[in-house]
Design a protein around this motif. Structure first.
Motif, PDB file in Angstrom:
ATOM      1  N   GLN A 346       0.816  -1.225   0.000  1.00  0.00           N
ATOM      2  CA  GLN A 346       0.000   0.000   0.000  1.00  0.00           C
ATOM      3  C   GLN A 346       0.848   1.273   0.000  1.00  0.00           C
ATOM      4  N   LEU A 347       2.166   1.087   0.173  1.00  0.00           N
ATOM      5  CA  LEU A 347       3.069   2.246   0.284  1.00  0.00           C
ATOM      6  C   LEU A 347       3.689   2.613  -1.049  1.00  0.00           C
ATOM      7  N   ALA A 348       3.836   3.904  -1.290  1.00  0.00           N
ATOM      8  CA  ALA A 348       4.634   4.356  -2.435  1.00  0.00           C
ATOM      9  C   ALA A 348       5.667   5.337  -1.907  1.00  0.00           C
ATOM     10  N   LEU A 349       6.918   5.102  -2.252  1.00  0.00           N
ATOM     11  CA  LEU A 349       8.013   5.973  -1.816  1.00  0.00           C
ATOM     12  C   LEU A 349       8.483   6.754  -3.036  1.00  0.00           C
ATOM     13  N   ILE A 350       8.371   8.060  -2.946  1.00  0.00           N
ATOM     14  CA  ILE A 350       8.664   8.908  -4.101  1.00  0.00           C
ATOM     15  C   ILE A 350       9.944   9.679  -3.818  1.00  0.00           C
ATOM     16  N   GLN A 351      11.002   9.316  -4.529  1.00  0.00           N
ATOM     17  CA  GLN A 351      12.252  10.062  -4.399  1.00  0.00           C
ATOM     18  C   GLN A 351      12.158  11.223  -5.383  1.00  0.00           C
ATOM     19  N   GLY A 352      11.823  12.392  -4.852  1.00  0.00           N
ATOM     20  CA  GLY A 352      11.465  13.508  -5.733  1.00  0.00           C
ATOM     21  C   GLY A 352      12.650  14.263  -6.281  1.00  0.00           C
ATOM     22  N   GLY A 353      12.327  15.195  -7.168  1.00  0.00           N
ATOM     23  CA  GLY A 353      13.347  16.104  -7.689  1.00  0.00           C
ATOM     24  C   GLY A 353      14.024  15.629  -8.951  1.00  0.00           C
ATOM     25  N   VAL A 354      13.612  14.466  -9.478  1.00  0.00           N
ATOM     26  CA  VAL A 354      14.223  13.984 -10.720  1.00  0.00           C
ATOM     27  C   VAL A 354      13.381  14.526 -11.886  1.00  0.00           C
ATOM     28  N   PRO A 355      13.997  15.294 -12.797  1.00  0.00           N
ATOM     29  CA  PRO A 355      13.185  15.864 -13.883  1.00  0.00           C
ATOM     30  C   PRO A 355      12.559  14.763 -14.749  1.00  0.00           C
ATOM     31  N   LEU A 356      11.318  14.980 -15.160  1.00  0.00           N
ATOM     32  CA  LEU A 356      10.643  13.993 -16.011  1.00  0.00           C
ATOM     33  C   LEU A 356      10.994  14.241 -17.476  1.00  0.00           C
ATOM     34  N   GLN A 357      10.996  13.166 -18.248  1.00  0.00           N
ATOM     35  CA  GLN A 357      11.254  13.250 -19.692  1.00  0.00           C
ATOM     36  C   GLN A 357       9.994  12.812 -20.420  1.00  0.00           C
ATOM     37  N   GLY A 358       9.664  13.503 -21.500  1.00  0.00           N
ATOM     38  CA  GLY A 358       8.497  13.113 -22.302  1.00  0.00           C
ATOM     39  C   GLY A 358       8.625  11.671 -22.769  1.00  0.00           C
ATOM     40  N   ALA A 359       7.494  10.984 -22.858  1.00  0.00           N
ATOM     41  CA  ALA A 359       7.509   9.573 -23.284  1.00  0.00           C
ATOM     42  C   ALA A 359       6.119   9.220 -23.806  1.00  0.00           C
ATOM     43  N   HIS A 360       5.987   8.014 -24.367  1.00  0.00           N
ATOM     44  CA  HIS A 360       4.666   7.491 -24.727  1.00  0.00           C
ATOM     45  C   HIS A 360       4.134   6.755 -23.497  1.00  0.00           C
ATOM     46  N   VAL A 361       3.004   7.190 -22.971  1.00  0.00           N
ATOM     47  CA  VAL A 361       2.462   6.559 -21.761  1.00  0.00           C
ATOM     48  C   VAL A 361       0.995   6.207 -21.979  1.00  0.00           C
ATOM     49  N   SER A 362       0.494   5.291 -21.155  1.00  0.00           N
ATOM     50  CA  SER A 362      -0.892   4.827 -21.303  1.00  0.00           C
ATOM     51  C   SER A 362      -1.679   5.063 -20.035  1.00  0.00           C
ATOM     52  N   ALA A 363      -2.941   5.436 -20.229  1.00  0.00           N
ATOM     53  CA  ALA A 363      -3.838   5.679 -19.089  1.00  0.00           C
ATOM     54  C   ALA A 363      -4.508   4.375 -18.689  1.00  0.00           C
ATOM     55  N   THR A 364      -4.434   4.057 -17.409  1.00  0.00           N
ATOM     56  CA  THR A 364      -5.015   2.797 -16.936  1.00  0.00           C
ATOM     57  C   THR A 364      -6.346   3.006 -16.229  1.00  0.00           C
ATOM     58  N   ASP A 365      -6.569   4.195 -15.709  1.00  0.00           N
ATOM     59  CA  ASP A 365      -7.849   4.527 -15.086  1.00  0.00           C
ATOM     60  C   ASP A 365      -7.998   6.044 -15.110  1.00  0.00           C
ATOM     61  N   LEU A 366      -9.153   6.504 -14.656  1.00  0.00           N
ATOM     62  CA  LEU A 366      -9.481   7.928 -14.784  1.00  0.00           C
ATOM     63  C   LEU A 366      -8.445   8.860 -14.147  1.00  0.00           C
ATOM     64  N   ARG A 367      -8.146   8.639 -12.866  1.00  0.00           N
ATOM     65  CA  ARG A 367      -7.249   9.587 -12.181  1.00  0.00           C
ATOM     66  C   ARG A 367      -5.807   9.400 -12.632  1.00  0.00           C
ATOM     67  N   ALA A 368      -5.446   8.169 -13.037  1.00  0.00           N
ATOM     68  CA  ALA A 368      -4.104   7.938 -13.586  1.00  0.00           C
ATOM     69  C   ALA A 368      -3.953   8.744 -14.870  1.00  0.00           C
ATOM     70  N   ALA A 369      -5.014   8.782 -15.674  1.00  0.00           N
ATOM     71  CA  ALA A 369      -4.967   9.526 -16.944  1.00  0.00           C
ATOM     72  C   ALA A 369      -4.694  11.004 -16.674  1.00  0.00           C
ATOM     73  N   ALA A 370      -5.401  11.563 -15.698  1.00  0.00           N
ATOM     74  CA  ALA A 370      -5.214  12.983 -15.371  1.00  0.00           C
ATOM     75  C   ALA A 370      -3.793  13.217 -14.867  1.00  0.00           C
ATOM     76  N   ALA A 371      -3.313  12.305 -14.028  1.00  0.00           N
ATOM     77  CA  ALA A 371      -1.969  12.457 -13.455  1.00  0.00           C
ATOM     78  C   ALA A 371      -0.916  12.462 -14.555  1.00  0.00           C
ATOM     79  N   LEU A 372      -1.080  11.585 -15.543  1.00  0.00           N
ATOM     80  CA  LEU A 372      -0.078  11.507 -16.614  1.00  0.00           C
ATOM     81  C   LEU A 372      -0.132  12.749 -17.492  1.00  0.00           C
ATOM     82  N   MET A 373      -1.331  13.325 -17.640  1.00  0.00           N
ATOM     83  CA  MET A 373      -1.416  14.574 -18.405  1.00  0.00           C
ATOM     84  C   MET A 373      -0.635  15.680 -17.670  1.00  0.00           C
ATOM     85  N   LEU A 374      -0.763  15.725 -16.350  1.00  0.00           N
ATOM     86  CA  LEU A 374      -0.004  16.715 -15.573  1.00  0.00           C
ATOM     87  C   LEU A 374       1.494  16.461 -15.691  1.00  0.00           C
ATOM     88  N   ALA A 375       1.873  15.176 -15.660  1.00  0.00           N
ATOM     89  CA  ALA A 375       3.300  14.840 -15.764  1.00  0.00           C
ATOM     90  C   ALA A 375       3.854  15.366 -17.085  1.00  0.00           C
TER      91      ALA A 375
END
Ligand code: UD1
Length: 414
Positions: A346-375
């Motif tokens: 149930q835990l997620a550990l997020i080591q933050g501060g690493v810049p994200l790079q554009g990629a091809h990603v897939s939406a698995t559910d509604l809120r995941a889709a929104a999160a990936l759009m923000l990413a």
């Protein structure tokens, strides 16, 4: 299938209007089955989940019409849905069970399927109805409920939002008084009760764990405006936090968003409220700890967008998902964009501060889709988000258009 192309955005700024809450509108539409008079829902959001619920009401014999942004429903004569396919595709379809039982004394419904984020059983809905006198049988993937309902005391083993809504709707026309204990306290529950009371129901205690419903013999029609969508508002606030933005979320209600706003403040965002809505300014700078809980705790629906914000601040953020068992599916996709997130149960550990790079990603559910759009907004280069099952259209009214209105570059390419 929808596909979105997203480019890095410097700073979101401007104003955007928050739509009416999907999770408030869906039960209110189901509740329109409780009266044979006309109900008018103003400012209804154009979402595929709303369209699906309208289709289900039509299959139950109701008349449903869009009038600009309003939905007019008249459920003079109703019955179990003649066609059941739509029910299987949408979890919220189970919300017609309570109204059908209350109005007609019987309901036959295809069981809503499990869904990607978890098993999502409906045992609490059925147990509560049984307590009110319903006989429940299972027939080849469907559930048949029969009986004339009477009030009683019902303790919910978990404050399920859907079960609380279904039982409230069953109770408003049941004989006698129903007491729901350990009921869900979400703002959408309060909104449903306000709608039902506007139709002549007698409900007190909505928004607390103990709700009392005194049954009445019939409900009448009404005109109703549902509350703004706290999850859409929170998602846009996270988009602001990722781009050092400055946005006004028109008509957002801070009283419905306390847990999310506290976390944004902890991250370093400046939040001000005025008569137009919520002003959010700044960038996420500090790591956070998030534990999803029932309201007024941190909403599970905000976990994925908030995790994207946490992925961009220096330091370790810790998330604990306690509501659904499989709600970290966005993590694999975020890691493909360069995030450093480790999931352990149930835990997620997020080591933050690493810049994200554009990629091809897939939406698995509604809120995941929104999160990936923000990413995609904060990633370097181009992100292509494939939403094969049109999850985003289920629950956000043109999220890409709202982000563009604030200066983002998001194009729906198919
Ligand atoms: C609603 C929201 C959804 C949100 C969720 C939790 C709508 C249309 N959807 O979903 O966006 O993520 O609340 O805030 O309003 N459970 C049981 N037995 C039951 C019912 C639920 O075990 O009979 C469990 C579920 O599997 C889940 C938890 O309870 O683990 C929460 O579910 P619930 O509150 O019922 O969520 P929904 O009403 O389906």
């Amino acid at each position: 299938m929808a596909q979105y192309t997203i480019h890095h955005t410097q700073k979101l700024s401007g104003e955007v209007k928050i739509a009416a809450s999907k999770n408030a509108v869906l039960p209110i539409l189901a509740a329109a089955l409780l009266t044979d008079e006309e109900v008018l829902i103003l400012n209804a959001p154009r979402l595929s989940d709303v369209e699906n619920m309208c289709r289900i009401l039509l299959h139950c014999g109701a008349q449903v019409h869009w009038e600009e942004n309003a939905l007019r429903i008249c459920a003079r004569h109703i019955h179990s849905p003649e066609r059941q396919e739509t029910l299987r595709t949408m979890r919220a379809s189970v919300l017609i069970l309570g109204p059908l039982m209350a109005r007609t004394g019987e309901a036959v419904l295809s069981m809503p399927g499990g869904c990607a984020i978890g098993q999502r059983p409906i045992d609490l809905h059925l147990k509560g109805l049984q307590k009110m006198g319903a006989r429940i049988q299972y027939e080849g993937g469907a559930v048949r409920a029969e009986g004339h309902l009477a009030g009683g005391s019902i303790y919910l083993d978990f404050p399920s939002v859907g079960a609380t809504e279904n039982l409230l709707m069953a109770a408003v026309l049941a004989r006698g008084v129903t007491r729901l204990e350990n009921a869900a306290k979400e703002p959408e529950i309060v909104d449903l009760c306000q709608f039902l009371n506007a139709c002549g129901a007698r409900i007190v205690g909505a928004g607390t764990a103990n709700i009392t419903v005194e049954g009445v013999s019939r409900l009448h029609g009404t005109v109703y405006t549902p509350i703004p969508d706290r999850i859409e508002a929170g998602t846009l606030a996270c988009a602001c936090a990722l781009t050092d933005g400055s946005v006004l979320l028109q008509s957002a209600r801070s009283d419905h968003m306390r847990a999310v706003l506290f976390k944004l403040q902890e991250m370093g965002l400046i939040i001000q409220e005025d008569e137009k809505g919520l002003r959010i300014r700044g960038r996420a700078r500090h790591p956070i700890e998030v534990r999803t809980l029932s309201y007024p705790g941190f909403p599970t629906d905000m976990q994925a967008p908030m995790m994207v914000a946490a992925s961009q601040v220096n330091g370790l953020s810790v998330f604990l998902e306690t509501i659904f068992e499989n709600r970290y599916m966005h993590v694999v996709e975020l890691n493909r964009m360069g995030a450093q997130i480790r999931v352990e149960g149930q835990l997620a550990l997020i080591q933050g501060g690493v810049p994200l790079q554009g990629a091809h990603v897939s939406a698995t559910d509604l809120r995941a889709a929104a999160a990936l759009m923000l990413a995609g907004l904060c990633a370097q280069g181009e992100t292509v988000l494939t939403d094969e099952n049109d999850h985003l259209l289920r629950g956000y009214e043109a999220l890409e258009a709202k982000l563009c209105q604030l200066g983002g570059t998001v194009v729906r390419t198919s």
